[in-house]
Design a protein around this motif. Structure first.
Motif, PDB file in Angstrom:
ATOM      1  N   GLY A  21     -17.671  -3.329  16.305  1.00  0.00           N
ATOM      2  CA  GLY A  21     -16.244  -3.638  16.392  1.00  0.00           C
ATOM      3  C   GLY A  21     -15.614  -3.059  17.646  1.00  0.00           C
ATOM      4  O   GLY A  21     -14.789  -3.707  18.293  1.00  0.00           O
ATOM      5  N   ALA A  22     -16.002  -1.833  18.017  1.00  0.00           N
ATOM      6  CA  ALA A  22     -15.473  -1.214  19.234  1.00  0.00           C
ATOM      7  C   ALA A  22     -15.886  -2.009  20.477  1.00  0.00           C
ATOM      8  O   ALA A  22     -15.081  -2.229  21.384  1.00  0.00           O
ATOM      9  CB  ALA A  22     -15.962   0.223  19.337  1.00  0.00           C
ATOM     10  N   ALA A  23     -17.138  -2.453  20.525  1.00  0.00           N
ATOM     11  CA  ALA A  23     -17.607  -3.261  21.646  1.00  0.00           C
ATOM     12  C   ALA A  23     -16.835  -4.567  21.734  1.00  0.00           C
ATOM     13  O   ALA A  23     -16.458  -5.018  22.821  1.00  0.00           O
ATOM     14  CB  ALA A  23     -19.102  -3.543  21.498  1.00  0.00           C
ATOM     15  N   ALA A  24     -16.575  -5.170  20.575  1.00  0.00           N
ATOM     16  CA  ALA A  24     -15.830  -6.426  20.546  1.00  0.00           C
ATOM     17  C   ALA A  24     -14.393  -6.218  21.031  1.00  0.00           C
ATOM     18  O   ALA A  24     -13.854  -7.029  21.793  1.00  0.00           O
ATOM     19  CB  ALA A  24     -15.829  -6.990  19.126  1.00  0.00           C
ATOM     20  N   GLY A  25     -13.769  -5.130  20.600  1.00  0.00           N
ATOM     21  CA  GLY A  25     -12.401  -4.851  21.009  1.00  0.00           C
ATOM     22  C   GLY A  25     -12.285  -4.629  22.505  1.00  0.00           C
ATOM     23  O   GLY A  25     -11.367  -5.133  23.160  1.00  0.00           O
ATOM     24  N   PHE A  26     -13.227  -3.881  23.086  1.00  0.00           N
ATOM     25  CA  PHE A  26     -13.206  -3.632  24.529  1.00  0.00           C
ATOM     26  C   PHE A  26     -13.365  -4.928  25.309  1.00  0.00           C
ATOM     27  O   PHE A  26     -12.647  -5.185  26.276  1.00  0.00           O
ATOM     28  CB  PHE A  26     -14.325  -2.657  24.912  1.00  0.00           C
ATOM     29  CG  PHE A  26     -14.412  -2.431  26.400  1.00  0.00           C
ATOM     30  CD1 PHE A  26     -13.567  -1.524  27.020  1.00  0.00           C
ATOM     31  CD2 PHE A  26     -15.319  -3.132  27.175  1.00  0.00           C
ATOM     32  CE1 PHE A  26     -13.629  -1.321  28.393  1.00  0.00           C
ATOM     33  CE2 PHE A  26     -15.393  -2.939  28.547  1.00  0.00           C
ATOM     34  CZ  PHE A  26     -14.545  -2.028  29.160  1.00  0.00           C
ATOM     35  N   ALA A  27     -14.324  -5.759  24.906  1.00  0.00           N
ATOM     36  CA  ALA A  27     -14.566  -7.017  25.612  1.00  0.00           C
ATOM     37  C   ALA A  27     -13.342  -7.914  25.585  1.00  0.00           C
ATOM     38  O   ALA A  27     -13.010  -8.579  26.572  1.00  0.00           O
ATOM     39  CB  ALA A  27     -15.761  -7.737  24.990  1.00  0.00           C
ATOM     40  N   THR A  28     -12.651  -7.932  24.465  1.00  0.00           N
ATOM     41  CA  THR A  28     -11.471  -8.785  24.313  1.00  0.00           C
ATOM     42  C   THR A  28     -10.350  -8.353  25.248  1.00  0.00           C
ATOM     43  O   THR A  28      -9.758  -9.175  25.957  1.00  0.00           O
ATOM     44  CB  THR A  28     -10.979  -8.742  22.853  1.00  0.00           C
ATOM     45  OG1 THR A  28     -12.026  -9.209  22.001  1.00  0.00           O
ATOM     46  CG2 THR A  28      -9.751  -9.603  22.669  1.00  0.00           C
ATOM     47  N   VAL A  29     -10.018  -7.054  25.267  1.00  0.00           N
ATOM     48  CA  VAL A  29      -8.921  -6.568  26.095  1.00  0.00           C
ATOM     49  C   VAL A  29      -9.235  -6.745  27.577  1.00  0.00           C
ATOM     50  O   VAL A  29      -8.387  -7.190  28.356  1.00  0.00           O
ATOM     51  CB  VAL A  29      -8.630  -5.084  25.793  1.00  0.00           C
ATOM     52  CG1 VAL A  29      -7.601  -4.532  26.771  1.00  0.00           C
ATOM     53  CG2 VAL A  29      -8.118  -4.938  24.379  1.00  0.00           C
ATOM     54  N   ALA A  30     -10.441  -6.394  27.982  1.00  0.00           N
ATOM     55  CA  ALA A  30     -10.809  -6.486  29.389  1.00  0.00           C
ATOM     56  C   ALA A  30     -10.671  -7.913  29.911  1.00  0.00           C
ATOM     57  O   ALA A  30     -10.358  -8.134  31.082  1.00  0.00           O
ATOM     58  CB  ALA A  30     -12.241  -5.993  29.587  1.00  0.00           C
ATOM     59  N   THR A  31     -10.873  -8.885  29.059  1.00  0.00           N
ATOM     60  CA  THR A  31     -10.838 -10.284  29.479  1.00  0.00           C
ATOM     61  C   THR A  31      -9.438 -10.873  29.475  1.00  0.00           C
ATOM     62  O   THR A  31      -9.077 -11.645  30.370  1.00  0.00           O
ATOM     63  CB  THR A  31     -11.730 -11.137  28.542  1.00  0.00           C
ATOM     64  OG1 THR A  31     -13.027 -10.552  28.471  1.00  0.00           O
ATOM     65  CG2 THR A  31     -11.840 -12.565  29.044  1.00  0.00           C
ATOM     66  N   LEU A  32      -8.603 -10.507  28.497  1.00  0.00           N
ATOM     67  CA  LEU A  32      -7.367 -11.259  28.256  1.00  0.00           C
ATOM     68  C   LEU A  32      -6.087 -10.436  28.328  1.00  0.00           C
ATOM     69  O   LEU A  32      -5.042 -10.884  27.871  1.00  0.00           O
ATOM     70  CB  LEU A  32      -7.470 -11.936  26.873  1.00  0.00           C
ATOM     71  CG  LEU A  32      -8.610 -12.939  26.735  1.00  0.00           C
ATOM     72  CD1 LEU A  32      -8.892 -13.230  25.260  1.00  0.00           C
ATOM     73  CD2 LEU A  32      -8.265 -14.229  27.462  1.00  0.00           C
TER      74      LEU A  32
END
Length: 317
Positions: A21-32
């Motif tokens: 979940g932490a990896a998913a959250g980081f990827a989302t913010v960095a992109t959008l």
């Protein structure tokens, strides 16, 4: 708990859920993140005492105006607390969510019902709110800082925390907590919709291939995860978006005289309804959908694939 994982290994899986979940959250913010800045500014524009936020015509105009007048720094205002908040929030959310599901699974041989997913998601959301509200408050204030800001600007995350504690006290860090707790329904709706849609897609795929015992990992792929994430997200957004507007308006920095622009959530509701009507509660929803539909897709694609990697590593050992 992922299929095929025994109760004895459940505790280990909750930590892996948290990491995924932490990896998913980081990827989302960095992109959008730029779309999140636009969404936040739209949410407070038109509200009481919002002269610091320029009048953007639409999402594209907002992105262009911010990039021209504030540069890349403006589009990524509040990026560090957003990364911290999203990473911590998703990590804790998946951790608490899966712990709750395990609790409801004890003594059950069948699958969880929708009400169990709903309650598990609500429990997780409430706990995450208590941990992360200060981070989101700082993120909101940093995103609302513009070149015309009438008070001294925060230089960053740590400066914002120090200034808020000094000028407003620690309770200010929990402004907007009421609407945030109401927004627990957002996650509950999203995760329940995701779980039920996922089961329906797996069933349909098994029927199509005439196999009854195909595992979850074999049945779905990244395209499926992306579609399920977006489908569940749009349902949750349409039902709960007004709470996000209320929270953003409550979390604005007080005026130069130290007076908050709104006293509480009900004050926001009355002022918004009187001056802007129903439309006021949906300000910024276009940029919100543009950000959150791909974000939800990306979140679940990253999360499910990281879980697969963990499971593959377990099987090899």
């Amino acid at each position: 708990m992922p299929p095929g994982v025994s109760p004895a290994s459940a505790e280990a899986w909750t930590w892996e859920n948290a990491a995924a979940g932490a990896a998913a959250g980081f990827a989302t913010v960095a992109t959008l993140h730029p779309l999140d800045v636009v969404r936040t500014r739209f949410q407070v524009s038109g509200g009481r005492g919002c002269s610091d936020v320029p009048p953007y015509r639409n999402t594209a105009h907002a992105v262009y105006t911010i990039a021209r007048s504030e540069g890349l720094k403006g589009l990524y205002a509040g990026f560090y607390p957003a990364v911290l908040g999203s990473t911590v929030s998703w990590g804790l959310y998946f951790f608490f969510y899966n712990r709750a599901k395990q609790r409801y699974l004890q003594g059950k041989d069948d699958q969880l019902r929708p009400v169990h997913h709903l309650v598990s998601a609500a429990e997780a959301g409430a706990l995450v709110c208590l941990f992360t509200n200060p981070i989101w408050l700082v993120k909101t204030r940093l995103q609302l800082q513009t070149p015309s800001h009438h008070t001294s600007r925060y230089s960053g995350f740590s400066d914002a925390l120090r200034t808020i504690l000094k000028e407003e006290g620690w309770l200010a860090l929990y402004r907007g907590l009421g609407p945030a707790l109401l927004l627990v329904s957002h996650g509950a709706i999203q995760f329940t919709a995701y779980e039920e849609l996922r089961k329906a897609v797996i069933y349909a795929k098994c029927r199509q291939t005439r196999t009854e015992n195909r595992t979850y990992e074999d049945s779905l792929n990244s395209i499926d995860y992306a579609a399920l994430g977006a489908g569940s997200k749009v349902t949750a957004i349409l039902l709960t978006y007004p709470y996000q507007v209320i929270r953003a308006r409550l979390q604005q920095r007080p005026g130069s005289d130290g007076t908050p622009k709104y006293t509480d959530g009900w004050h926001v509701v009355k002022e918004t309804a009187r001056h802007e009507g129903v439309r006021g509660f949906y300000r910024g929803i276009t940029s919100n959908l543009l950000k959150n539909l791909p974000a939800a897709s990306l979140t679940f694609v990253v999360y499910e694939n990281v879980i697969k990697l963990f499971k593959a590593a377990k099987e090899e050992t």
